[in-house]
Structure formats: C-alpha cells, structure tokens
Design an enzyme around this catalytic site. Structure first.
Site, PDB file in Angstrom:
ATOM      1  CG  ASP A 102      -1.851   1.116   1.323  1.00  6.14           C
ATOM      2  OD1 ASP A 102      -2.248   1.644   0.272  1.00  6.14           O
ATOM      3  OD2 ASP A 102      -2.180   1.523   2.447  1.00  6.14           O
ATOM      4  NE  ARG A 104       6.666  -0.310  -2.837  1.00  8.48           N
ATOM      5  CZ  ARG A 104       6.793  -0.164  -4.146  1.00  8.48           C
ATOM      6  NH1 ARG A 104       7.705   0.640  -4.639  1.00  8.48           N
ATOM      7  NH2 ARG A 104       6.017  -0.829  -4.981  1.00  8.48           N
ATOM      8  CB  THR A 106       4.336  -2.289   6.706  1.00  8.98           C
ATOM      9  OG1 THR A 106       3.407  -1.420   7.351  1.00  8.98           O
ATOM     10  CG2 THR A 106       4.527  -3.542   7.534  1.00  8.98           C
ATOM     11  CE  LYS A 130      -4.531  -0.822  -1.082  1.00 11.72           C
ATOM     12  NZ  LYS A 130      -5.116  -0.033   0.015  1.00 11.72           N
TER      13      LYS A 130
HETATM   14  P1  G4P Z   1       2.752  -1.689   3.091  1.00 10.67           P
HETATM   15  O1  G4P Z   1       4.156  -1.422   3.533  1.00 10.67           O
HETATM   16  O2  G4P Z   1       2.510  -3.158   2.925  1.00 10.67           O
HETATM   17  O3  G4P Z   1       2.373  -0.864   1.919  1.00 10.67           O
HETATM   18  O4  G4P Z   1       1.744  -1.352   4.189  1.00 10.67           O
HETATM   19  P2  G4P Z   1       1.374   0.037   4.940  1.00 10.67           P
HETATM   20  O5  G4P Z   1       2.490   0.340   5.880  1.00 10.67           O
HETATM   21  O6  G4P Z   1       0.968   1.068   3.980  1.00 10.67           O
HETATM   22  O7  G4P Z   1       0.111  -0.388   5.764  1.00 10.67           O
HETATM   23  C1  G4P Z   1       0.000  -1.680   6.153  1.00 10.67           C
HETATM   24  C2  G4P Z   1      -1.253  -1.899   6.943  1.00 10.67           C
HETATM   25  O8  G4P Z   1      -2.380  -1.426   6.213  1.00 10.67           O
HETATM   26  C3  G4P Z   1      -1.409  -3.377   7.080  1.00 10.67           C
HETATM   27  O9  G4P Z   1      -2.196  -3.695   8.185  1.00 10.67           O
HETATM   28  C4  G4P Z   1      -2.238  -3.681   5.847  1.00 10.67           C
HETATM   29  O10 G4P Z   1      -2.891  -4.903   6.031  1.00 10.67           O
HETATM   30  C5  G4P Z   1      -3.200  -2.510   5.840  1.00 10.67           C
HETATM   31  N1  G4P Z   1      -3.811  -2.204   4.541  1.00 10.67           N
HETATM   32  C6  G4P Z   1      -3.368  -1.326   3.610  1.00 10.67           C
HETATM   33  N2  G4P Z   1      -4.206  -1.254   2.572  1.00 10.67           N
HETATM   34  C7  G4P Z   1      -5.209  -2.139   2.840  1.00 10.67           C
HETATM   35  C8  G4P Z   1      -6.396  -2.515   2.135  1.00 10.67           C
HETATM   36  O11 G4P Z   1      -6.701  -2.043   1.035  1.00 10.67           O
HETATM   37  N3  G4P Z   1      -7.201  -3.418   2.731  1.00 10.67           N
HETATM   38  C9  G4P Z   1      -6.894  -3.983   3.952  1.00 10.67           C
HETATM   39  N4  G4P Z   1      -7.749  -4.871   4.455  1.00 10.67           N
HETATM   40  N5  G4P Z   1      -5.775  -3.646   4.658  1.00 10.67           N
HETATM   41  C10 G4P Z   1      -4.957  -2.736   4.097  1.00 10.67           C
HETATM   42  P3  G4P Z   1      -1.785  -3.564   9.694  1.00 10.67           P
HETATM   43  O12 G4P Z   1      -2.967  -3.035  10.396  1.00 10.67           O
HETATM   44  O13 G4P Z   1      -0.496  -2.871   9.875  1.00 10.67           O
HETATM   45  O14 G4P Z   1      -1.592  -5.032  10.113  1.00 10.67           O
HETATM   46  P4  G4P Z   1      -2.471  -6.340   9.790  1.00 10.67           P
HETATM   47  O15 G4P Z   1      -3.845  -5.915   9.397  1.00 10.67           O
HETATM   48  O16 G4P Z   1      -1.741  -6.982   8.667  1.00 10.67           O
HETATM   49  O17 G4P Z   1      -2.450  -7.107  11.030  1.00 10.67           O
END
Ligand code: G4P
Ligand code: MG
Length: 172
Positions: A102, A104, A106, A130
């Site tokens: 998303d 990037r 994380t 994306k």
């Molecule tokens: P990236 O490096 O992979 O691009 O990730 P980014 O930091 O932008 O954000 C990562 C967090 O946002 C992750 O969840 C990811 O699952 C969630 N996320 C981003 N876009 C979407 C989307 O379109 N749909 C869903 N369902 N989630 C999205 P997190 O809360 O950090 O952890 P977890 O949910 O994996 O436990």
C-alpha cells in the site's frame, strides 16, 4: 472480484488464484528461497497458501502500522519479533510475504530490519500492489519483487476480515 461501494471485494477463491499466479512467477523466475517470512497478520494466510506451491518453511514477524482507529501511526511498529527468526536469516535466501503493498512503509521497514541479519538474498512477494505514490521505497538490496496483481488505489476487502463471510462472498 468485484467493486462494491468503491471497495474491492475478494473471495477466498480469488485469493487462492492470485497466490497460484504469484507462485508461478516465483518458480519460473528461478528464485529458490530457503524460507519465507510472513508479515503478520495480513501476510499469514497468503504465506500459508504459498507454502502449498513453494513447500518452504514459514517464519513470522508482527508489524503494525495502522492503530486501533485505523489511522496510520508515525511509523510502523514491531509487535512481535522472534529472535529465532534472526538466527535463521544469515546467509539464507528469504522470501518476504505480505498481502498488500500500500504505502510501502511496513514493507520497507521490515526489509531494513531483516537485512541487518545478512540474508544471502531477500525478495518480496505481495498479493496486491496498489498503483499509488509510495511513502517509502524498497532498499537497493532487494532485486526481486513479485506481485500477484496490480490494483487501482482504493480499499481492498479481504475475506479473512469479514465478520459475515456469506455476505462477503456474495459481494466478491
Ligand atoms: P505496506 O508497507 O505493505 O504498503 O503497508 P502500509 O504500511 O501502507 O500499511 C500496512 C497496513 O495497512 C497493514 O495492516 C495492511 O494490512 C493494511 N492495509 C493497507 N491497505 C489495505 C487494504 O486495502 N485493505 C486492507 N484490508 N488492509 C490494508 P496492519 O494493520 O499494519 O496489520 P495487519 O492488518 O496486517 O495485522
Ligand atoms: Mg491490516
């Protein structure tokens, strides 16, 4: 796979098919990882399905970027990091797996952390990338990036987040 109220709904069948295509790309590239590292929690189910095709062990790390209000934090935060993971990385070929690229942030954070333990190589595999401006970039050491599908910027609804799976699958 269908758009509903501006969100992309994906079924378990869609996910499995995307992982199969991802696995095909990895296998035909000649990259033969010793192990995969799944970024929790979104990367858990994709990594497990990928194991059906690649047959490699999975280690996991937990990183959160969105807080409980679903807004991005200042930077990603490690919530689980097994020391055992670090020992197993040195000199090995690693495949880092997550569900979505998303912002990037994380991915880049996690890659920098893993690279400190000197893997022989580290590649990235995501189900969805994306199309959008990214907030961070992949470290130069990362030479291989595998993506199951490029998607327009917007919210993706994964089946494992559904509280009502029948409704979800009907919309997907
Ligand atoms: P990236 O490096 O992979 O691009 O990730 P980014 O930091 O932008 O954000 C990562 C967090 O946002 C992750 O969840 C990811 O699952 C969630 N996320 C981003 N876009 C979407 C989307 O379109 N749909 C869903 N369902 N989630 C999205 P997190 O809360 O950090 O952890 P977890 O949910 O994996 O436990
Ligand atoms: Mg998430």
């Amino acid at each position: 796979m269908r758009i509903h109220e501006g969100k992309l709904f994906l079924s378990y069948r869609d996910i499995h098919g995307t992982v199969a295509r991802l696995a095909e790309q990895i296998l035909s590239s000649g990259y033969d990882p010793d192990l995969t590292v799944a970024i929790g929690t979104g990367g858990f189910i994709p990594a497990r399905i990928l194991k059906t095709y690649l047959k490699k062990p999975i280690l996991t790390v937990g990183i959160v970027y969105y807080d409980h209000n679903n807004t991005p934090m200042e930077q990603p935060r490690t919530i689980q990091w097994i020391d055992e993971v670090e020992k197993k990385l040195t000199g090995r070929r690693v495949l880092l797996v997550d569900e979505v690229d998303d912002s990037r942030s994380t991915l880049a954070y996690c890659l920098r952390e893993l690279l400190r333990h000197h893997p022989a190589e580290i590649a990235v595999a995501v189900l969805h990338n994306k199309r959008k401006p990214k907030r961070d970039s992949l470290p130069a050491e990362v030479k291989r990036y595998f993506c199951g599908e490029e998607v327009d910027n917007g919210w993706i609804c994964y089946p494992w987040d559904a509280e009502d799976i029948d409704r979800h699958e009907a919309l997907a």
